[in-house]
Design a protein around this motif. Sequence first.
Motif, PDB file in Angstrom:
ATOM      1  N   LEU A 124     -56.281 113.357 -38.163  1.00 55.41           N
ATOM      2  CA  LEU A 124     -56.160 112.155 -37.334  1.00 55.41           C
ATOM      3  C   LEU A 124     -56.773 112.364 -35.950  1.00 55.41           C
ATOM      4  O   LEU A 124     -57.327 111.430 -35.360  1.00 55.41           O
ATOM      5  CB  LEU A 124     -54.702 111.738 -37.220  1.00 55.41           C
ATOM      6  N   ALA A 125     -56.668 113.584 -35.435  1.00 49.12           N
ATOM      7  CA  ALA A 125     -57.243 113.866 -34.122  1.00 49.12           C
ATOM      8  C   ALA A 125     -58.762 113.738 -34.132  1.00 49.12           C
ATOM      9  O   ALA A 125     -59.372 113.449 -33.097  1.00 49.12           O
ATOM     10  CB  ALA A 125     -56.837 115.266 -33.661  1.00 49.12           C
ATOM     11  N   ARG A 126     -59.365 113.918 -35.281  1.00 46.35           N
ATOM     12  CA  ARG A 126     -60.827 113.847 -35.376  1.00 46.35           C
ATOM     13  C   ARG A 126     -61.337 112.427 -35.585  1.00 46.35           C
ATOM     14  O   ARG A 126     -62.544 112.202 -35.564  1.00 46.35           O
ATOM     15  CB  ARG A 126     -61.316 114.764 -36.501  1.00 46.35           C
ATOM     16  N   THR A 127     -60.445 111.469 -35.798  1.00 45.96           N
ATOM     17  CA  THR A 127     -60.896 110.083 -35.930  1.00 45.96           C
ATOM     18  C   THR A 127     -61.356 109.572 -34.566  1.00 45.96           C
ATOM     19  O   THR A 127     -61.092 110.177 -33.530  1.00 45.96           O
ATOM     20  CB  THR A 127     -59.772 109.174 -36.455  1.00 45.96           C
ATOM     21  N   ARG A 128     -62.017 108.424 -34.576  1.00 53.70           N
ATOM     22  CA  ARG A 128     -62.531 107.851 -33.326  1.00 53.70           C
ATOM     23  C   ARG A 128     -61.447 107.140 -32.519  1.00 53.70           C
ATOM     24  O   ARG A 128     -61.712 106.703 -31.395  1.00 53.70           O
ATOM     25  CB  ARG A 128     -63.657 106.856 -33.642  1.00 53.70           C
ATOM     26  N   THR A 129     -60.277 106.984 -33.087  1.00 53.83           N
ATOM     27  CA  THR A 129     -59.219 106.258 -32.374  1.00 53.83           C
ATOM     28  C   THR A 129     -58.954 106.897 -31.013  1.00 53.83           C
ATOM     29  O   THR A 129     -58.971 108.115 -30.866  1.00 53.83           O
ATOM     30  CB  THR A 129     -57.903 106.261 -33.165  1.00 53.83           C
ATOM     31  N   ARG A 130     -58.676 106.054 -30.043  1.00 51.99           N
ATOM     32  CA  ARG A 130     -58.498 106.554 -28.683  1.00 51.99           C
ATOM     33  C   ARG A 130     -57.111 107.149 -28.446  1.00 51.99           C
ATOM     34  O   ARG A 130     -56.907 107.868 -27.475  1.00 51.99           O
ATOM     35  CB  ARG A 130     -58.783 105.438 -27.682  1.00 51.99           C
ATOM     36  N   LEU A 131     -56.180 106.858 -29.344  1.00 52.85           N
ATOM     37  CA  LEU A 131     -54.832 107.383 -29.140  1.00 52.85           C
ATOM     38  C   LEU A 131     -54.221 107.783 -30.478  1.00 52.85           C
ATOM     39  O   LEU A 131     -54.302 107.038 -31.458  1.00 52.85           O
ATOM     40  CB  LEU A 131     -53.950 106.337 -28.455  1.00 52.85           C
ATOM     41  N   ASP A 137     -64.174 108.377 -40.658  1.00 49.59           N
ATOM     42  CA  ASP A 137     -65.033 107.355 -40.045  1.00 49.59           C
ATOM     43  C   ASP A 137     -64.481 105.940 -40.184  1.00 49.59           C
ATOM     44  O   ASP A 137     -64.974 105.018 -39.537  1.00 49.59           O
ATOM     45  CB  ASP A 137     -66.437 107.410 -40.661  1.00 49.59           C
ATOM     46  N   TYR A 138     -63.464 105.751 -41.033  1.00 49.54           N
ATOM     47  CA  TYR A 138     -62.917 104.411 -41.242  1.00 49.54           C
ATOM     48  C   TYR A 138     -62.165 103.907 -40.009  1.00 49.54           C
ATOM     49  O   TYR A 138     -62.145 102.713 -39.718  1.00 49.54           O
ATOM     50  CB  TYR A 138     -61.972 104.432 -42.448  1.00 49.54           C
ATOM     51  N   TYR A 139     -61.549 104.804 -39.260  1.00 47.91           N
ATOM     52  CA  TYR A 139     -60.633 104.423 -38.185  1.00 47.91           C
ATOM     53  C   TYR A 139     -61.404 103.970 -36.948  1.00 47.91           C
ATOM     54  O   TYR A 139     -62.285 104.678 -36.462  1.00 47.91           O
ATOM     55  CB  TYR A 139     -59.715 105.597 -37.843  1.00 47.91           C
ATOM     56  N   GLN A 140     -61.048 102.790 -36.447  1.00 52.58           N
ATOM     57  CA  GLN A 140     -61.752 102.202 -35.317  1.00 52.58           C
ATOM     58  C   GLN A 140     -61.278 102.802 -34.003  1.00 52.58           C
ATOM     59  O   GLN A 140     -60.178 103.327 -33.898  1.00 52.58           O
ATOM     60  CB  GLN A 140     -61.514 100.689 -35.303  1.00 52.58           C
ATOM     61  N   PRO A 141     -62.116 102.725 -32.947  1.00 51.75           N
ATOM     62  CA  PRO A 141     -61.759 103.379 -31.675  1.00 51.75           C
ATOM     63  C   PRO A 141     -60.542 102.776 -30.972  1.00 51.75           C
ATOM     64  O   PRO A 141     -59.618 103.502 -30.597  1.00 51.75           O
ATOM     65  CB  PRO A 141     -63.026 103.221 -30.826  1.00 51.75           C
ATOM     66  N   ASN A 142     -60.528 101.465 -30.756  1.00 54.67           N
ATOM     67  CA  ASN A 142     -59.457 100.852 -29.956  1.00 54.67           C
ATOM     68  C   ASN A 142     -58.214 100.647 -30.812  1.00 54.67           C
ATOM     69  O   ASN A 142     -57.884  99.538 -31.237  1.00 54.67           O
ATOM     70  CB  ASN A 142     -59.927  99.538 -29.350  1.00 54.67           C
ATOM     71  N   ALA A 143     -57.532 101.754 -31.051  1.00 54.60           N
ATOM     72  CA  ALA A 143     -56.344 101.731 -31.902  1.00 54.60           C
ATOM     73  C   ALA A 143     -55.512 102.969 -31.630  1.00 54.60           C
ATOM     74  O   ALA A 143     -55.996 103.967 -31.087  1.00 54.60           O
ATOM     75  CB  ALA A 143     -56.742 101.682 -33.380  1.00 54.60           C
ATOM     76  N   LEU A 144     -54.240 102.865 -31.988  1.00 55.06           N
ATOM     77  CA  LEU A 144     -53.378 104.039 -32.066  1.00 55.06           C
ATOM     78  C   LEU A 144     -53.263 104.411 -33.533  1.00 55.06           C
ATOM     79  O   LEU A 144     -53.054 103.534 -34.383  1.00 55.06           O
ATOM     80  CB  LEU A 144     -52.001 103.746 -31.489  1.00 55.06           C
ATOM     81  N   VAL A 145     -53.397 105.693 -33.832  1.00 52.40           N
ATOM     82  CA  VAL A 145     -53.281 106.151 -35.212  1.00 52.40           C
ATOM     83  C   VAL A 145     -52.098 107.105 -35.312  1.00 52.40           C
ATOM     84  O   VAL A 145     -51.829 107.890 -34.400  1.00 52.40           O
ATOM     85  CB  VAL A 145     -54.584 106.828 -35.692  1.00 52.40           C
ATOM     86  N   ILE A 189     -56.700  93.839 -27.160  1.00 47.77           N
ATOM     87  CA  ILE A 189     -55.435  94.358 -27.686  1.00 47.77           C
ATOM     88  C   ILE A 189     -55.759  95.331 -28.817  1.00 47.77           C
ATOM     89  O   ILE A 189     -56.495  94.993 -29.742  1.00 47.77           O
ATOM     90  CB  ILE A 189     -54.534  93.224 -28.216  1.00 47.77           C
ATOM     91  N   TRP A 190     -55.209  96.528 -28.757  1.00 48.40           N
ATOM     92  CA  TRP A 190     -55.515  97.560 -29.744  1.00 48.40           C
ATOM     93  C   TRP A 190     -54.742  97.345 -31.041  1.00 48.40           C
ATOM     94  O   TRP A 190     -53.690  96.706 -31.062  1.00 48.40           O
ATOM     95  CB  TRP A 190     -55.161  98.940 -29.195  1.00 48.40           C
ATOM     96  N   SER A 191     -55.259  97.926 -32.095  1.00 48.69           N
ATOM     97  CA  SER A 191     -54.614  97.872 -33.397  1.00 48.69           C
ATOM     98  C   SER A 191     -53.720  99.097 -33.589  1.00 48.69           C
ATOM     99  O   SER A 191     -53.740 100.033 -32.781  1.00 48.69           O
ATOM    100  CB  SER A 191     -55.682  97.811 -34.494  1.00 48.69           C
ATOM    101  N   TYR A 192     -52.942  99.066 -34.663  1.00 46.46           N
ATOM    102  CA  TYR A 192     -51.967 100.128 -34.955  1.00 46.46           C
ATOM    103  C   TYR A 192     -52.209 100.585 -36.381  1.00 46.46           C
ATOM    104  O   TYR A 192     -51.991  99.828 -37.329  1.00 46.46           O
ATOM    105  CB  TYR A 192     -50.558  99.564 -34.787  1.00 46.46           C
ATOM    106  N   LEU A 193     -52.697 101.802 -36.543  1.00 45.59           N
ATOM    107  CA  LEU A 193     -53.128 102.287 -37.851  1.00 45.59           C
ATOM    108  C   LEU A 193     -52.204 103.396 -38.338  1.00 45.59           C
ATOM    109  O   LEU A 193     -52.042 104.420 -37.663  1.00 45.59           O
ATOM    110  CB  LEU A 193     -54.567 102.795 -37.771  1.00 45.59           C
ATOM    111  N   VAL A 194     -51.601 103.191 -39.499  1.00 41.72           N
ATOM    112  CA  VAL A 194     -50.683 104.162 -40.091  1.00 41.72           C
ATOM    113  C   VAL A 194     -51.371 104.775 -41.295  1.00 41.72           C
ATOM    114  O   VAL A 194     -51.688 104.083 -42.273  1.00 41.72           O
ATOM    115  CB  VAL A 194     -49.360 103.483 -40.507  1.00 41.72           C
ATOM    116  N   MET A 195     -51.615 106.073 -41.229  1.00 45.24           N
ATOM    117  CA  MET A 195     -52.391 106.740 -42.279  1.00 45.24           C
ATOM    118  C   MET A 195     -51.785 106.532 -43.666  1.00 45.24           C
ATOM    119  O   MET A 195     -52.514 106.388 -44.647  1.00 45.24           O
ATOM    120  CB  MET A 195     -52.500 108.235 -41.976  1.00 45.24           C
ATOM    121  N   MET A 196     -50.466 106.498 -43.758  1.00 47.13           N
ATOM    122  CA  MET A 196     -49.832 106.332 -45.067  1.00 47.13           C
ATOM    123  C   MET A 196     -50.272 105.042 -45.757  1.00 47.13           C
ATOM    124  O   MET A 196     -50.248 104.946 -46.980  1.00 47.13           O
ATOM    125  CB  MET A 196     -48.305 106.348 -44.922  1.00 47.13           C
TER     126      MET A 196
END
Length: 648
Positions: free
Chosen positions: A581-588, A509-517, A489-496
């Motif tokens: 945000l597009a440059r983070t590793r998050t997949r979405l 680099d902080y943002y994990q891959p399996n997540a929506l940002v 199950i992916w995580s949900y990351l809000v930049m704010m």
Amino acid sequence: MDLDAKAAELGIQTGFHDGQGQWHTTDAAALKIILDALPVRAPRRFLDHVVALPAGEGGRTQLTEAVTGPLKWEVWDGDRLVAEGSANGREIAWPADLPIGVHRLRLADASLYSEEAALVVAPGKAYAGTFERSWIVAVQLYGLRSERNWGIGDFTDLQSLIRAGARLGAGGVGLNPLHALFDDRPSECSPYSPNSRLFLNPLYIDVEALPEFTGAADSELAPLRRSTLVDYPAVATAKWKALRAAFEVFQADSKSPRQAALAAFRNERPLLTRFACFEVLRHRYQKAWWDWPTEWQHPDDARCAELRAGPDGAEVAFIEYVQWNADLQLKACFDLTIELKMPVGLYLDVAVGVQAGGFDAWNEQVAISRHLSVGAPPDALQPAGQNWGLAGFNAAGLESKGFAPFKEMLRASMRYAGAIRLDHVLGLNRLYVVPHGYRPNNGAYVKMPLEALLAVTAQESVDNNCVVIGEDLGTVPDGFRDHMAAWGIWSYLVMMFERDERYAFRGIDYYQPNALVTFNTHDLPTYSGWRSYHDLQLKRSIGIDPGESDDARRYALQMLDEVLRQNGIDRTDFYGVAHFLARTRTRLEAIALEDLLGVTDQPNIPGTIDEHPNWRQRLPATVEHLVDSIDRDALKIATAERSSSAVT
């Protein structure tokens, strides 16, 4: 048994730490109401939790000290015995070939004491998606403006947005919940307070697209199209009038292929007639279902069949017809994303609960607790706590039903989605509930069967080829995100919210891959509103403490500009943030249409009712001219690493 002992037996915490670390003890009277509102759990002697196993791996389950060996166990799938064995110690070693599904586990020890429990076998991980890194355009569907809609965004507008998103390189479109609300209370328009999560909101139907549409007066529609806000009562009046006229045409041709198609849909969705009957009864009695005549206070399919065959049959059939057309039009949107080869497709939001007076709570009175409201304890953003006015699932009821109500809700949500977001996914671990009539700071946490719910979610995710994202904001218990990740199950990351101890924004680099940002959510300021301090000024003007000073906002803006510069991004407008945000590793990545269009006001301000036009604001540009209203060159640069196709 005293209250504390009974609470411990049912997994209820009698106190909690708030967001400031202060301890709160739940009032004894409130605690008693919570205890009385939950179903009695079947006694457990051998197991202290529901067994959840990844398919093909077997595994081991610890038994309690009450076991008198040897213990015999059997796994049943309905009336079929699928596995059996015994345990001489206090551990069961499961075979690796147990079939996927929710089964009944029967246990008996040497003392001849026996008990039953649920056993969930699921794929080891939820569906992972077919894309590596993509982005979606997120929108509140009601807010879409077009030259042809009836004052509210509809499924034809959604098709236009899907095509526009594909031109812009998006991998899909993200939407607010599409759940059914209350058709006779159109002003109650929050998509997060549904009548039912199993059915759709008919106001999103494009009535002009129905083959049976008979026309509407331009004089009636013109004011709706001009309005800057969705006039829900007027929209509802116009749409229900048109839907009823279309239904009369539909009914007149009993040999139409569409008649046969509706009959097939009714057979495919066994709860459809029950939902239609509930709506007829709700309109008839005009009161909460628990105050209806006794014979209707619980769903009864035989009685529903009689209702459908009697004088109210046409009204039941009308509601079925409306839901069928909503389903057809949403499916057409889903099919379009496949045709356009959008890797995500539709991303749908799922509310955390339902209104107690709605269909889901009537239909499922064991697994849904209507006397309790889901909410959140006091924290920095909401120091008084939150009461969302929604009824949620309970552990004992779900276990006794083999998790079927939870599975039905997931299936309905995943039906036409490539990804869903479970609002307040923390509720799979524990729900903060507040008794009716009590303040939000006088609730209690109720433990939920986390592993089993995650396993069931993984199973439905794989069965429906649907990525699952858990909205895991707020106070997160230790290890919770690890549990989610273990089941895919992916995580949900809000930049704010992603800031360090200096309140500096975290790096790429902080943002994990399996997540929506995403930069924000529907409950937070738009980028334009945040950058201009508009949200702070607005909240103060309506008597709400924004929880942030102008100096704190000024510092936050400095920190944002700093993190953008550190990553070689020159611009500080929203396109710069989208690029970061597009440059983070998050997949979405989710990009709000409001931010692309420079909208200042946010869709919803939590804690307000009439002070702010929540869930009513329409976008400034029509879908016909949407692409031309966006800085396509800036968007192309921002999303270049994620785009599904070239921006044209």
